[in-house]
Design a protein around this motif. Structure first.
Motif, PDB file in Angstrom:
ATOM      1  N   ARG B  68       0.829  -1.219   0.000  1.00 53.51           N
ATOM      2  CA  ARG B  68       0.000   0.000   0.000  1.00 53.51           C
ATOM      3  C   ARG B  68       0.855   1.258   0.000  1.00 53.51           C
ATOM      4  O   ARG B  68       0.529   2.237  -0.675  1.00 53.51           O
ATOM      5  N   ASP B 113      -2.727   8.828   0.782  1.00 54.20           N
ATOM      6  CA  ASP B 113      -4.046   8.369   1.227  1.00 54.20           C
ATOM      7  C   ASP B 113      -4.131   6.849   1.118  1.00 54.20           C
ATOM      8  O   ASP B 113      -3.886   6.281   0.042  1.00 54.20           O
ATOM      9  N   VAL B 115      -6.855   3.787   2.172  1.00 48.08           N
ATOM     10  CA  VAL B 115      -8.198   3.503   2.680  1.00 48.08           C
ATOM     11  C   VAL B 115      -8.346   2.001   2.877  1.00 48.08           C
ATOM     12  O   VAL B 115      -8.236   1.226   1.927  1.00 48.08           O
ATOM     13  N   LEU B 116      -8.563   1.585   4.108  1.00 41.48           N
ATOM     14  CA  LEU B 116      -8.816   0.164   4.398  1.00 41.48           C
ATOM     15  C   LEU B 116     -10.315  -0.081   4.301  1.00 41.48           C
ATOM     16  O   LEU B 116     -11.114   0.705   4.827  1.00 41.48           O
ATOM     17  N   LYS B 117     -10.672  -1.172   3.628  1.00 43.61           N
ATOM     18  CA  LYS B 117     -12.092  -1.500   3.494  1.00 43.61           C
ATOM     19  C   LYS B 117     -12.425  -2.718   4.338  1.00 43.61           C
ATOM     20  O   LYS B 117     -11.802  -3.769   4.220  1.00 43.61           O
ATOM     21  N   GLY B 121     -17.371  -0.984   6.822  1.00 45.85           N
ATOM     22  CA  GLY B 121     -17.159   0.374   6.328  1.00 45.85           C
ATOM     23  C   GLY B 121     -15.715   0.594   5.920  1.00 45.85           C
ATOM     24  O   GLY B 121     -14.962  -0.347   5.729  1.00 45.85           O
ATOM     25  N   GLU B 122     -15.342   1.861   5.786  1.00 48.52           N
ATOM     26  CA  GLU B 122     -13.993   2.203   5.350  1.00 48.52           C
ATOM     27  C   GLU B 122     -13.246   2.934   6.452  1.00 48.52           C
ATOM     28  O   GLU B 122     -13.852   3.621   7.279  1.00 48.52           O
ATOM     29  N   TRP B 123     -11.912   2.780   6.429  1.00 45.59           N
ATOM     30  CA  TRP B 123     -11.069   3.411   7.426  1.00 45.59           C
ATOM     31  C   TRP B 123      -9.989   4.175   6.671  1.00 45.59           C
ATOM     32  O   TRP B 123      -9.032   3.565   6.181  1.00 45.59           O
ATOM     33  N   PRO B 124     -10.140   5.492   6.550  1.00 39.86           N
ATOM     34  CA  PRO B 124      -9.156   6.271   5.789  1.00 39.86           C
ATOM     35  C   PRO B 124      -7.976   6.707   6.664  1.00 39.86           C
ATOM     36  O   PRO B 124      -8.165   7.123   7.810  1.00 39.86           O
ATOM     37  N   TYR B 130      -1.201   5.400   9.141  1.00 37.20           N
ATOM     38  CA  TYR B 130      -1.527   4.003   8.827  1.00 37.20           C
ATOM     39  C   TYR B 130      -0.455   3.061   9.379  1.00 37.20           C
ATOM     40  O   TYR B 130      -0.766   2.030   9.987  1.00 37.20           O
TER      41      TYR B 130
END
Lengths: 165, 165
Positions: B68, B113, B115-117, B121-124, B130
């Protein structure tokens, strides 16, 4: 750009210890006050430290890391806690001390000599390597072991409680 | 001064996974090949992942973090390992891939940026947050849980095996 040493230590420990305190609250909600106090003696195996000690060492590993980097004297703890409220007070006092340490005493200590003394000898580090190669894994070791003991005891917690914040 | 993002990820994961591989060796030395393979199904509690999955996720958490950040494609793993030699090969292939990722693809990604999905939901995140707030605690969570399962099974290991290097 890069990352400052303060951001690798103080807020990391504050988040982890807040999560640990919340895990203890969930133990009380699950098992009651006396039941949660009894869980503090749980161990993964007979010759490993019990939950109460895992929490004490998590607090100390955070405190000692920041004290060694910053040169700010850390409070001394006697490890006399035997109940969840006492452990939560220990965590709270550690959190308050961590929050009191000025950023400028931690940032810039990447090259500071830090020597850990063990019964078997000495372990010399520079500041950044000490944080990355010792203090962080050591802190998470005790935090995860505490989590595992509560999880094994049936407390309804998940990894989101561990990662938190 | 500060600390570069590469130094907070690739060598951290390499050290941890090397230690994990050595812990599996100690399991084989203690319990024999068949005995160690049987330990891979151990869990702290029925609804928690077994040791085999803790090792797979430790590998993946390292691999996905670096992929990532760097934008370098990571190898896909099918999670079919069922024996210690297969798990050690999984660790070894993850180590080889981690070592192949160029430092310059990771350093400087503090503001990227990510974004974990999740099912919920999502975790930005930004890159540095991170690493510090998710990837590191997640990696150590699975590493420590694997250690705890082996320790609970009587494998003669100590925290020095966990901290290692």
């Amino acid at each position: 750009m890069a990352v400052e040493l303060y951001d690798l230590t103080v807020p990391v420990f504050i988040r982890g210890l807040n999560n640990l305190s919340a895990l203890l609250d969930k133990a009380v909600a699950h098992a009651g006050e006396a039941g949660a106090d009894a869980l503090l003696q749980n161990r993964l195996i007979e010759d490993m430290n019990p939950l109460v000690k895992q929490v004490q060492v998590a607090c100390d590993s955070a405190k000692l890391c920041v004290a060694r980097l910053s040169g700010v004297d850390a409070p001394v703890n006697e490890d006399t806690e035997a109940t969840v409220p006492e452990l939560k007070a220990r965590i709270a006092s550690t959190l308050a001390w961590l929050a009191s340490v000025p950023r400028e005493t931690v940032d810039g200590q990447e090259g500071k000599d830090i020597v850990l003394k063990f019964p078997g000898g000495e372990w010399p580090f520079k500041g950044a390597a000490y944080v990355i190669g010792f203090a962080q894994p050591n802190f998470y070791f005790h935090l995860t072991t505490a989590y595992g003991l509560l999880r094994q005891a049936g407390v309804p917690i998940g990894k989101r409680d561990f990662i938190g914040g």
